[in-house]
Design an enzyme around this catalytic site. Structure first.
Site, PDB file in Angstrom:
ATOM      1  N   ASP A  64       0.853  -1.188   0.000  1.00 47.37           N
ATOM      2  CA  ASP A  64       0.000   0.000   0.000  1.00 47.37           C
ATOM      3  C   ASP A  64       0.891   1.240   0.000  1.00 47.37           C
ATOM      4  O   ASP A  64       1.614   1.488   0.957  1.00 47.37           O
ATOM      5  CB  ASP A  64      -0.887  -0.028   1.250  1.00 47.37           C
ATOM      6  N   GLU A 124       7.700  -3.435 -10.623  1.00 50.50           N
ATOM      7  CA  GLU A 124       8.537  -2.625  -9.730  1.00 50.50           C
ATOM      8  C   GLU A 124       9.593  -1.789 -10.452  1.00 50.50           C
ATOM      9  O   GLU A 124       9.860  -0.637 -10.077  1.00 50.50           O
ATOM     10  CB  GLU A 124       9.229  -3.526  -8.687  1.00 50.50           C
TER      11      GLU A 124
END
Length: 245
Positions: A64, A124
């Site tokens: 998150d 990522e």
């Protein structure tokens, strides 16, 4: 505060539902701690199957980045180790999107069952970091080359592609029926036989323990980089990649 997990138990099976679909079922500190507690209870109850599930559209989209502190990577890594090495059969049931740290749950599972609409992504590198804690589990599951491909390509793959890479074990057009068939067979297994097999497998393959300290240190270094944090928080709030104006 409501738990980010809903937990149901049926016979010798315990299901951990990621239960924040409006937030992408992101990984929070509360989710990690609730999952550890759920595994404690399941082991005490002698469960032979631990099932991880999300919604039909999203399994888990990773950490998150809405502005809170990053999840402790040591606790998250340990959670994935428990799924990979614990004295039970762990199953991830993926019907929708599994992204970033969500792939960690998938890769740590003994079995991965996917719906036809499942998608898998490691994005990522788009933000200047890499999946440090995911990679030991992913490499163990699908091999170094395939894990590098998923990391470097950053592209989403579908269930059929994931099956070809052995990230997924079976694609189930009818999820509930297929899952029930798997669980029926698992629940026939002797819990002691599962425990012995998982312990033997862990003894043969010590890669997760050997990678633990390096993966955790690398994760902390990446998330300690202010420019990376800014990239992630901008995407979380504005849905813009670092190169977008």
């Amino acid at each position: 505060m409501l738990s980010p997990l809903s937990i149901t138990q049926n016979g010798r099976s315990s299901t951990l539902w990621f239960d924040r679909p409006e937030s992408g079922n992101t990984i929070t500190e509360a989710l990690v701690e609730d999952a550890h507690a759920a595994l404690d209870r399941a082991e005490e109850a002698g469960c032979t199957a631990i099932i991880l599930r999300g919604s039909q559209t999203v399994f888990c989209t990773g950490a998150d980045f809405g502005g809170g502190d990053p999840v402790d990577p040591e606790r998250l890594y340990h959670l994935w180790e428990r799924l990979a090495l614990g004295p039970f059969v762990s199953l991830s049931v993926v019907e929708g999107q599994a992204t970033a740290g969500g792939i960690g749950f998938v890769a740590a599972s003994d079995m991965v069952l996917a719906g036809p609409d499942a998608r898998f992504t490691l994005p990522e590198l788009l933000f200047g970091l890499h999946p440090a804690c995911v990679l030991p589990f992913l490499t163990r599951r699908i091999g170094a080359h395939a894990a590098s491909y998923l990391t470097l390509s950053t592209q989403s793959i579908n269930a059929e592609q994931a099956l070809s890479l052995h990230l997924v074990d079976s694609i189930l057009p009818e999820i509930e029926l297929g899952l029930a068939q798997h669980i029926r067979r698992i629940e026939r297994l002797d819990p002691q036989a599962i425990r012995r097999f998982k312990a033997y497998r862990a003894d043969l393959d010590k890669s997760l323990g050997q990678s633990r300290d390096k993966a955790i240190a690398e994760n902390r270094s990446l998330f300690g980089d202010s420019s990376i944090r800014a990239n992630l928080q901008r995407y979380a709030t504005e849905q813009k990649f670092p190169w977008e104006l």
